[in-house]
Design an enzyme around this catalytic site. Structure first.
Site, PDB file in Angstrom:
ATOM      1  N   ASP A 203       5.902   6.718   5.969  1.00 35.73           N
ATOM      2  CA  ASP A 203       7.334   6.440   5.979  1.00 35.73           C
ATOM      3  C   ASP A 203       8.124   7.709   5.662  1.00 35.73           C
ATOM      4  O   ASP A 203       7.712   8.524   4.836  1.00 35.73           O
ATOM      5  CB  ASP A 203       7.646   5.361   4.935  1.00 35.73           C
ATOM      6  CG  ASP A 203       9.120   5.068   4.823  1.00 35.73           C
ATOM      7  OD1 ASP A 203       9.687   4.502   5.781  1.00 35.73           O
ATOM      8  OD2 ASP A 203       9.716   5.420   3.777  1.00 35.73           O
ATOM      9  N   GLU A 228       6.519   8.691  10.666  1.00 37.09           N
ATOM     10  CA  GLU A 228       7.862   8.281  11.075  1.00 37.09           C
ATOM     11  C   GLU A 228       8.803   9.457  10.857  1.00 37.09           C
ATOM     12  O   GLU A 228       9.190   9.752   9.733  1.00 37.09           O
ATOM     13  CB  GLU A 228       8.349   7.073  10.267  1.00 37.09           C
ATOM     14  CG  GLU A 228       9.738   6.607  10.685  1.00 37.09           C
ATOM     15  CD  GLU A 228      10.604   6.096   9.543  1.00 37.09           C
ATOM     16  OE1 GLU A 228      11.572   5.378   9.828  1.00 37.09           O
ATOM     17  OE2 GLU A 228      10.327   6.432   8.377  1.00 37.09           O
TER      18      GLU A 228
END
EC number: 3.2.1.1
Length: 413
Positions: A203, A228
């Site tokens: 993330d 990400e």
């Protein structure tokens, strides 16, 4: 060479070819959305009833939500990392779900949130900067020394300067700190050995450098990693993937951006000036995860949604093209697109389309895109009905079709 030796060599070649094929045949399935934590009885238990259906889509990997206790119910403001009792369910529920997916030969990918972390207590100055790891010992029990010194919201940090972008909602963790590196690596390995996770979705990977991500990937040795980096600059994504190395891939935000604009009558954009695909799959397809929407861009947040009436054109593209396609939970179950998505995934599997398959773009015009993939599949998207003579060679038959898309495959497979 003796008869038995020749037989053994032949068997070895077959086994190696099968192993290579299985390694290449990857489809990621995002197994949650922004509202999943609200599910009565817990999301993990609810998902037990979806394992069979997810397996039927052809998914080889399922991406599960952040596993740890979190200040935010969605899981993206984690605190006690070893405490697996979250709004999605208990640690035992999570472990049981992972085992169920493994029973269907589906690997589980954990959503790893380590750029930032929420503290449990205030220090003597009244600042929230005392962390607890969720164990009876001092693992991950950190303080100001583990917070970046240039954190704009938590300037009390005594660590190194941040190696990436800042995050306002929680303290940015100092990934240059040896203790942080050591204890986060141990936690990741615990998620593998104790829970059964096989890979990581990193993330907010822009929050710390690729060199820092490489440390955690090298130390935990996951079979699958996707970062990400919410950015349409494919050079930035390519640099990150190269910097991390190993199994690292990145979500293809550039392809999403171009594709969701192109399907609205500008499909000429789907062929770059070099004749290749315009997104990350045009540069590093084996290191790319393509997607239509996720819990941020779609779901109830809708921060950057794909045009809702053209979602299946998007899936016709990513499920038949190079890269590793990611299927979103909402589209399969909430939007009732399971049958169409599964048909496309089946074409992919049956024809051996893999992340590095060849891509020959035959047409890319305003209302028409046609491409041949791996020499075996031809995909058309766009509103134009008449695609021209001799575009589809003899020997190809329709394998999947829907509103403004059609996929052909070679006959006799």
């Amino acid at each position: 060479m003796g008869k038995h030796s020749a037989t053994l060599c032949g068997l070895l070649v077959v086994v190696l070819c099968l192993a290579s094929s299985l390694a290449q045949a990857q489809i990621l399935f995002q197994g949650f959305n922004w509202e999943s934590w609200k599910t009565q009885g817990g999301w993990y238990k609810f998902m037990q009833g979806k394992v069979e259906e997810i397996a039927s889509t052809g998914a080889t990997h399922v991406w599960l939500p952040p596993p740890s206790q979190s200040v935010s119910p969605e899981g993206y403001l984690p605190g006690q990392l070893y405490n697996l009792n979250s709004k999605y369910g208990s640690g035992a529920d999570l472990k049981s779900l992972i085992q169920a997916f493994r029973g269907k030969n589906i690997s589980c990918v954990a959503d790893i949130v380590i750029n930032h972390r929420c503290a449990d207590k205030k220090d003597g100055r009244g600042v929230y900067c005392i962390f607890e790891g969720g164990t009876s010992d001092n693992r991950l029990d950190w303080g100001p020394d583990e917070i970046c010194s240039d954190d704009t919201k938590y300037s009390n940090g005594r660590g190194h300067r941040d190696t990436g972008g800042g995050f306002d909602a929680a303290p940015d963790i100092d990934h240059l700190n040896p203790r942080v590196q050591r204890e986060l690596s141990a936690w990741l390995n615990w998620l593998k050995t104790d829970l059964g996770f096989d890979g990581w979705r990193l993330d907010f990977a822009k929050g710390y450098s690729a060199a820092m991500a490489k440390i955690y990937v090298d130390n935990s040795k996951p079979a699958f990693v996707v970062g990400e980096l919410y950015d349409r600059d494919r050079q930035l994504l390519a640099n990150w993937v190269r910097g991390v190395g190993g199994p690292a891939t990145a979500f293809d935000f550039p392809t999403k951006g171009v594709l969701q604009e192109a399907v609205q009558g500008d499909l000429g954009r789907m062929r770059g000036s070099d004749g290749k695909a315009p997104g990350m799959i045009g540069w590093m397809p084996e290191k790319t995860v393509t997607f239509i929407d996720n819990h941020d861009t779609g779901s109830t947040q809708r921060l950057w949604p794909f045009p809702s009436d053209k979602v299946m054109q998007g899936y016709a593209y990513i499920l038949t093209h190079p890269g590793i396609p990611c299927i979103f939970y909402d589209h399969v179950f909430d939007w009732k697109l399971k049958q169409e998505i599964t048909a496309l995934a089946t074409v992919r599997s049956r024809n051996g389309i893999h992340p590095g398959s060849t891509l020959d773009i035959l047409k890319a015009e305003g209302d028409l895109y046609v491409a041949k993939i791996g020499g075996k599949v031809i995909t058309k998207i766009g509103s134009r009905y008449n695609i021209g003579d001799n575009v589809i060679p003899s020997g190809f038959k329709i394998a999947a079709k829907g509103n403004n898309y059609c996929v052909w495959e070679k006959s006799g497979l």
